[in-house]
Design a protein around this motif. Sequence first.
Motif, PDB file in Angstrom:
ATOM      1  N   LYS A   1       4.987  -3.760 -87.976  1.00  0.00           N
ATOM      2  CA  LYS A   1       4.605  -2.646 -87.111  1.00  0.00           C
ATOM      3  C   LYS A   1       5.185  -1.336 -87.646  1.00  0.00           C
ATOM      4  CE  LYS A   1       4.487  -1.362 -82.237  1.00  0.00           C
ATOM      5  NZ  LYS A   1       4.895  -1.738 -80.890  1.00  0.00           N
ATOM      6  N   ARG A   2       6.469  -1.380 -88.056  1.00  0.00           N
ATOM      7  CA  ARG A   2       7.097  -0.180 -88.633  1.00  0.00           C
ATOM      8  C   ARG A   2       6.378   0.236 -89.912  1.00  0.00           C
ATOM      9  NH1 ARG A   2      11.711  -2.916 -87.179  1.00  0.00           N
ATOM     10  NH2 ARG A   2      12.067  -3.615 -89.316  1.00  0.00           N
ATOM     11  N   GLU A   3       6.065  -0.749 -90.748  1.00  0.00           N
ATOM     12  CA  GLU A   3       5.376  -0.452 -92.008  1.00  0.00           C
ATOM     13  C   GLU A   3       4.003   0.162 -91.738  1.00  0.00           C
ATOM     14  OE1 GLU A   3       3.648  -2.833 -95.881  1.00  0.00           O
ATOM     15  OE2 GLU A   3       5.199  -3.770 -94.658  1.00  0.00           O
ATOM     16  N   GLN A   4       3.292  -0.394 -90.782  1.00  0.00           N
ATOM     17  CA  GLN A   4       1.970   0.144 -90.455  1.00  0.00           C
ATOM     18  C   GLN A   4       2.088   1.568 -89.917  1.00  0.00           C
ATOM     19  OE1 GLN A   4      -1.021  -1.345 -91.148  1.00  0.00           O
ATOM     20  NE2 GLN A   4      -1.775   0.700 -90.660  1.00  0.00           N
ATOM     21  N   LYS A   5       3.102   1.818 -89.127  1.00  0.00           N
ATOM     22  CA  LYS A   5       3.318   3.153 -88.578  1.00  0.00           C
ATOM     23  C   LYS A   5       3.604   4.145 -89.702  1.00  0.00           C
ATOM     24  CE  LYS A   5       6.113   5.745 -85.286  1.00  0.00           C
ATOM     25  NZ  LYS A   5       7.273   5.722 -84.423  1.00  0.00           N
ATOM     26  N   LEU A   6       4.437   3.729 -90.660  1.00  0.00           N
ATOM     27  CA  LEU A   6       4.729   4.598 -91.797  1.00  0.00           C
ATOM     28  C   LEU A   6       3.478   4.873 -92.623  1.00  0.00           C
ATOM     29  CD1 LEU A   6       8.155   3.188 -93.038  1.00  0.00           C
ATOM     30  CD2 LEU A   6       7.742   5.420 -91.981  1.00  0.00           C
ATOM     31  N   LEU A   7       2.688   3.840 -92.843  1.00  0.00           N
ATOM     32  CA  LEU A   7       1.450   4.024 -93.600  1.00  0.00           C
ATOM     33  C   LEU A   7       0.496   4.960 -92.872  1.00  0.00           C
ATOM     34  CD1 LEU A   7       0.796   0.409 -94.941  1.00  0.00           C
ATOM     35  CD2 LEU A   7       1.531   2.404 -96.258  1.00  0.00           C
ATOM     36  N   ASP A   8       0.407   4.814 -91.554  1.00  0.00           N
ATOM     37  CA  ASP A   8      -0.457   5.700 -90.763  1.00  0.00           C
ATOM     38  C   ASP A   8       0.031   7.143 -90.855  1.00  0.00           C
ATOM     39  OD1 ASP A   8      -1.948   3.516 -90.066  1.00  0.00           O
ATOM     40  OD2 ASP A   8      -1.144   3.349 -88.015  1.00  0.00           O
ATOM     41  N   GLU A   9       1.347   7.329 -90.770  1.00  0.00           N
ATOM     42  CA  GLU A   9       1.895   8.680 -90.868  1.00  0.00           C
ATOM     43  C   GLU A   9       1.636   9.263 -92.253  1.00  0.00           C
ATOM     44  OE1 GLU A   9       6.026   8.433 -89.854  1.00  0.00           O
ATOM     45  OE2 GLU A   9       5.614   8.051 -87.724  1.00  0.00           O
ATOM     46  N   LEU A  10       1.822   8.450 -93.283  1.00  0.00           N
ATOM     47  CA  LEU A  10       1.579   8.905 -94.637  1.00  0.00           C
ATOM     48  C   LEU A  10       0.113   9.262 -94.827  1.00  0.00           C
ATOM     49  CD1 LEU A  10       2.727   9.399 -97.460  1.00  0.00           C
ATOM     50  CD2 LEU A  10       2.269   7.013 -97.982  1.00  0.00           C
ATOM     51  N   ALA A  11      -0.766   8.450 -94.304  1.00  0.00           N
ATOM     52  CA  ALA A  11      -2.195   8.723 -94.422  1.00  0.00           C
ATOM     53  C   ALA A  11      -2.533  10.014 -93.668  1.00  0.00           C
ATOM     54  CB  ALA A  11      -3.016   7.574 -93.860  1.00  0.00           C
ATOM     55  N   GLN A  12      -1.890  10.244 -92.565  1.00  0.00           N
ATOM     56  CA  GLN A  12      -2.107  11.450 -91.764  1.00  0.00           C
ATOM     57  C   GLN A  12      -1.676  12.682 -92.571  1.00  0.00           C
ATOM     58  OE1 GLN A  12      -3.675  11.049 -89.147  1.00  0.00           O
ATOM     59  NE2 GLN A  12      -3.307  12.660 -87.691  1.00  0.00           N
ATOM     60  N   ARG A  13      -0.581  12.603 -93.273  1.00  0.00           N
ATOM     61  CA  ARG A  13      -0.076  13.728 -94.035  1.00  0.00           C
ATOM     62  C   ARG A  13      -0.953  14.008 -95.254  1.00  0.00           C
ATOM     63  NH1 ARG A  13       6.226  12.067 -94.207  1.00  0.00           N
ATOM     64  NH2 ARG A  13       6.616  12.280 -91.985  1.00  0.00           N
ATOM     65  N   LEU A  14      -1.465  12.955 -95.842  1.00  0.00           N
ATOM     66  CA  LEU A  14      -2.265  13.124 -97.050  1.00  0.00           C
ATOM     67  C   LEU A  14      -3.699  13.560 -96.759  1.00  0.00           C
ATOM     68  CD1 LEU A  14      -1.057  10.089 -99.156  1.00  0.00           C
ATOM     69  CD2 LEU A  14      -0.377  12.478 -99.396  1.00  0.00           C
ATOM     70  N   ARG A  15      -4.131  13.419 -95.538  1.00  0.00           N
ATOM     71  CA  ARG A  15      -5.480  13.799 -95.179  1.00  0.00           C
ATOM     72  C   ARG A  15      -5.582  15.331 -95.274  1.00  0.00           C
ATOM     73  NH1 ARG A  15      -6.560  11.315 -89.888  1.00  0.00           N
ATOM     74  NH2 ARG A  15      -6.482   9.423 -91.064  1.00  0.00           N
ATOM     75  N   PRO A  16      -6.667  15.809 -95.880  1.00  0.00           N
ATOM     76  CA  PRO A  16      -6.796  17.268 -95.980  1.00  0.00           C
ATOM     77  C   PRO A  16      -6.964  17.880 -94.594  1.00  0.00           C
ATOM     78  CG  PRO A  16      -8.669  16.142 -97.021  1.00  0.00           C
ATOM     79  CD  PRO A  16      -7.737  15.096 -96.499  1.00  0.00           C
ATOM     80  N   GLN A  17      -6.315  18.998 -94.417  1.00  0.00           N
ATOM     81  CA  GLN A  17      -6.370  19.712 -93.149  1.00  0.00           C
ATOM     82  C   GLN A  17      -7.597  20.618 -93.133  1.00  0.00           C
ATOM     83  OE1 GLN A  17      -4.119  19.279 -90.672  1.00  0.00           O
ATOM     84  NE2 GLN A  17      -3.021  17.761 -91.891  1.00  0.00           N
ATOM     85  N   SER A  18      -8.354  20.597 -92.056  1.00  0.00           N
ATOM     86  CA  SER A  18      -9.478  21.531 -91.941  1.00  0.00           C
ATOM     87  C   SER A  18      -8.938  22.840 -91.407  1.00  0.00           C
ATOM     88  CB  SER A  18     -10.556  21.076 -90.977  1.00  0.00           C
ATOM     89  OG  SER A  18     -10.511  19.747 -90.693  1.00  0.00           O
ATOM     90  N   VAL A  19      -9.519  23.916 -91.936  1.00  0.00           N
ATOM     91  CA  VAL A  19      -9.079  25.244 -91.542  1.00  0.00           C
ATOM     92  C   VAL A  19      -9.959  25.833 -90.495  1.00  0.00           C
ATOM     93  CG1 VAL A  19      -8.518  27.559 -92.336  1.00  0.00           C
ATOM     94  CG2 VAL A  19      -8.171  25.587 -93.816  1.00  0.00           C
TER      95      VAL A  19
END
Length: 148
Positions: free
Chosen positions: A130-148
């Motif tokens: 669960k912790r690993e999945q949470k970290l992966l989700d957070e990492l994926a969230q950070r790497l996703r390009p931000q729309s302006v």
Amino acid sequence: MSQRRAERLAPVVDMATETEREAARQLGRSLQQLQNSENQLVELRRYLGDYQQQWLTAGGQGVSGQWLINYQRFLTQLDSAIGQQQRSVEWNQENVRKAREQWQKCYARLEGLRKLVQRYLDEARAAAEKREQKLLDELAQRLRPQSV
């Protein structure tokens, strides 16, 4: 947390394992004693049968009064020995019953502890996943390009 609980139980599981093994050894010794006493009873009964056959053989040829008295005395002693051996068998059967009951208790306790440790390990693995999945989700969230 669950991993540490499982690790803390390791010495308890080791002690329960040794207790179960000793109970199993005691059960084995009790079973061997029962087998020995049963074998002795069988031998005494076989000896009685042989001796009675000897009576039939000798009795057909005629025997003295002294021989008959000695025969009766010996039969009485042999009957007494058989009775004592029968009591020994019964005593050993009771010991086997008690030893088996003790082993079953020890085995059940050990299995309960093993299941508890396994549950703690499963909980620790699930929490880690669960912790690993949470970290992966957070990492994926950070790497996703931000729309302006």
